[in-house]
Design an enzyme around this catalytic site. Sequence first.
Site, PDB file in Angstrom:
ATOM      1  N   GLU A  13      45.231  35.933  37.879  1.00  0.00           N
ATOM      2  CA  GLU A  13      45.145  37.260  37.617  1.00  0.00           C
ATOM      3  C   GLU A  13      46.653  37.589  36.936  1.00  0.00           C
ATOM      4  O   GLU A  13      47.372  37.180  37.546  1.00  0.00           O
ATOM      5  CB  GLU A  13      45.159  38.087  38.867  1.00  0.00           C
ATOM      6  CG  GLU A  13      44.088  38.104  39.655  1.00  0.00           C
ATOM      7  CD  GLU A  13      42.720  38.803  38.640  1.00  0.00           C
ATOM      8  OE1 GLU A  13      42.996  39.396  37.768  1.00  0.00           O
ATOM      9  OE2 GLU A  13      41.656  38.432  39.208  1.00  0.00           O
ATOM     10  N   CYS A  22      43.714  42.935  47.329  1.00  0.00           N
ATOM     11  CA  CYS A  22      44.261  41.903  46.365  1.00  0.00           C
ATOM     12  C   CYS A  22      45.232  42.559  45.383  1.00  0.00           C
ATOM     13  O   CYS A  22      46.229  42.076  45.094  1.00  0.00           O
ATOM     14  CB  CYS A  22      42.894  41.224  45.777  1.00  0.00           C
ATOM     15  SG  CYS A  22      42.077  40.063  46.792  1.00  0.00           S
ATOM     16  N   HIS A  37      42.395  34.562  42.593  1.00  0.00           N
ATOM     17  CA  HIS A  37      41.160  34.824  43.239  1.00  0.00           C
ATOM     18  C   HIS A  37      40.375  33.309  43.521  1.00  0.00           C
ATOM     19  O   HIS A  37      40.221  32.618  42.527  1.00  0.00           O
ATOM     20  CB  HIS A  37      40.259  35.881  42.571  1.00  0.00           C
ATOM     21  CG  HIS A  37      40.779  37.076  43.118  1.00  0.00           C
ATOM     22  ND1 HIS A  37      41.002  38.220  42.060  1.00  0.00           N
ATOM     23  CD2 HIS A  37      40.261  37.708  44.122  1.00  0.00           C
ATOM     24  CE1 HIS A  37      40.947  39.205  42.969  1.00  0.00           C
ATOM     25  NE2 HIS A  37      40.579  38.855  44.095  1.00  0.00           N
TER      26      HIS A  37
END
Length: 199
Positions: free
Chosen positions: A86, A151, A170
């Site tokens: 991410e 998250c 992730h």
Amino acid sequence: MPVGEKRCVCVTGFGPFKGHLVNASWVAVQELAKLGLSDDVELIIYELPVVYEDVKKIIPGLWEKHKPVLMVHVGVSGIADEITLEQQAHNDGYNRCDVRGVTPITQTCVDGSCHDVIVSKINMAQVCKAVNEANLKVTTVVSHDPGRYLCDFSYYISLHQNRDCSAFIHVPPLGSPYSGAELALGLQASIRAMLTQVQ
């Protein structure tokens, strides 16, 4: 850094929540701890509860206590089939209940922050390339949307602390398609690639 002093890397995974009674992120982080990163790195791992208020307190505490050169949060994504790096996190839109059935009152992560989005200075495309060229069983991709749940929330908190050395990864659920040990190898390669950018 004094000669012989180890650099600290903090890596967190998440505890169980609905649909993920065994959270692949925490399994993968525990497997990573067995592997280690390198002789000059002290690896600290921590399991975060899927609770907004707790995460909001715990993460700044980890930064203060350990003063890591790199903070990496790991979470599970039910829609992922690759390790997903991410690049950024969001401050608002947190309207999904945590395991206690609670959302942030303002549906934001850091009240008063002037940044709707914070982008990590770690170049995830470079990390992705390094891992995919490492001849591991796992593959990685880059994402710009961590999902507006714990998250995304945890990532924003760390980016707000220090965007120079914060990351989020992730992982897919266990067996979809990777084992915990295979995910750990992917985490290890990803974090090693990140360390080359923060040194």
